[in-house]
Design a protein around this motif. Sequence first.
Motif, PDB file in Angstrom:
ATOM      1  N   ARG A  25      -1.942   1.522   2.921  1.00 24.60           N
ATOM      2  CA  ARG A  25      -0.932   0.959   1.117  1.00 24.60           C
ATOM      3  C   ARG A  25      -2.076  -0.688   0.673  1.00 24.60           C
ATOM      4  O   ARG A  25      -1.993  -0.764  -0.639  1.00 24.60           O
ATOM      5  CB  ARG A  25       0.291  -0.169   1.819  1.00 24.60           C
ATOM      6  CG  ARG A  25       1.268   1.032   2.270  1.00 24.60           C
ATOM      7  CD  ARG A  25       2.793   0.545   2.471  1.00 24.60           C
ATOM      8  NE  ARG A  25       3.406   1.739   3.317  1.00 24.60           N
ATOM      9  CZ  ARG A  25       3.726   1.635   4.077  1.00 24.60           C
ATOM     10  NH1 ARG A  25       3.425   0.189   4.878  1.00 24.60           N
ATOM     11  NH2 ARG A  25       4.525   2.126   4.742  1.00 24.60           N
ATOM     12  N   GLU A  26      -2.948  -1.279   1.330  1.00 24.15           N
ATOM     13  CA  GLU A  26      -3.274  -2.786   0.759  1.00 24.15           C
ATOM     14  C   GLU A  26      -4.575  -1.792  -0.397  1.00 24.15           C
ATOM     15  O   GLU A  26      -4.999  -2.264  -1.518  1.00 24.15           O
ATOM     16  CB  GLU A  26      -4.033  -3.269   1.399  1.00 24.15           C
ATOM     17  CG  GLU A  26      -2.849  -4.216   2.168  1.00 24.15           C
ATOM     18  CD  GLU A  26      -2.991  -5.460   3.232  1.00 24.15           C
ATOM     19  OE1 GLU A  26      -4.528  -5.414   3.236  1.00 24.15           O
ATOM     20  OE2 GLU A  26      -1.622  -5.453   3.960  1.00 24.15           O
TER      21      GLU A  26
ATOM     22  N   LYS B  32      -3.473  -0.994  -3.430  1.00 22.79           N
ATOM     23  CA  LYS B  32      -2.964  -0.997  -4.727  1.00 22.79           C
ATOM     24  C   LYS B  32      -3.951  -1.738  -5.141  1.00 22.79           C
ATOM     25  O   LYS B  32      -4.034  -2.948  -5.747  1.00 22.79           O
ATOM     26  CB  LYS B  32      -2.041  -2.320  -3.566  1.00 22.79           C
ATOM     27  CG  LYS B  32      -0.791  -2.153  -3.640  1.00 22.79           C
ATOM     28  CD  LYS B  32       0.380  -3.087  -2.821  1.00 22.79           C
ATOM     29  CE  LYS B  32       1.588  -2.608  -2.203  1.00 22.79           C
ATOM     30  NZ  LYS B  32       2.314  -3.948  -1.665  1.00 22.79           N
TER      31      LYS B  32
ATOM     32  N   GLN C  97      -6.038  -0.183  -7.782  1.00 24.21           N
ATOM     33  CA  GLN C  97      -4.674   0.065  -9.029  1.00 24.21           C
ATOM     34  C   GLN C  97      -4.966   1.645  -9.374  1.00 24.21           C
ATOM     35  O   GLN C  97      -4.499   1.250 -10.268  1.00 24.21           O
ATOM     36  CB  GLN C  97      -5.514  -0.747 -10.121  1.00 24.21           C
ATOM     37  CG  GLN C  97      -5.760  -2.392  -9.743  1.00 24.21           C
ATOM     38  CD  GLN C  97      -3.935  -3.242  -9.550  1.00 24.21           C
ATOM     39  OE1 GLN C  97      -3.278  -2.737 -10.245  1.00 24.21           O
ATOM     40  NE2 GLN C  97      -3.784  -3.927  -8.490  1.00 24.21           N
TER      41      GLN C  97
END
Length: 162
Positions: free
Chosen positions: A133-134, A137, A140
């Motif tokens: 997930r990181e 993110k 982007q």
Amino acid sequence: MTSVTSLEDEARKRKERLRALREKHTGRQDGSHSAMDCDSETKQKLPRPVFRSYKPQDEKLKEDSMQVDMKRPDVSDKVKDQLEAGKSKHMIEEVDLLNLAPRKPDWDLKRDIAPKLEKLDRHTQRAIAELIRERLKASQEDLACVVNASDLMARVDAEDAD
């Protein structure tokens, strides 16, 4: 000086209370003490031995021995039943090889550690999901775009393999 006399009075009263309790416990009402009374009381209070499996040779002790007439039960019927049960042949239909095979020397360690490993595996899976997930993110990118890109890459690889 008064404190010393009061302490002596308290000590005397305490001794009297203890003597009264002792006399009450032994059953005497009067305060007389004699050596003959003490000897006869101790003889009556001493436990007498009971000989169950020992036959004393002294005549005085023979009266304390127990007269036990133990009759042994007849076990011949039980023995016959067990022998007959042993003669009958039971067919074993299925043999479990896991029970017959010897266990590895570390089987108990694996058994004891298994719950801890399961817990650790769950934590590891959570950590991996969180790292993914990181990364998403950080780049982007939309999750749908990433999924579509991976699907597109899989198709291209499939076409190249043909």
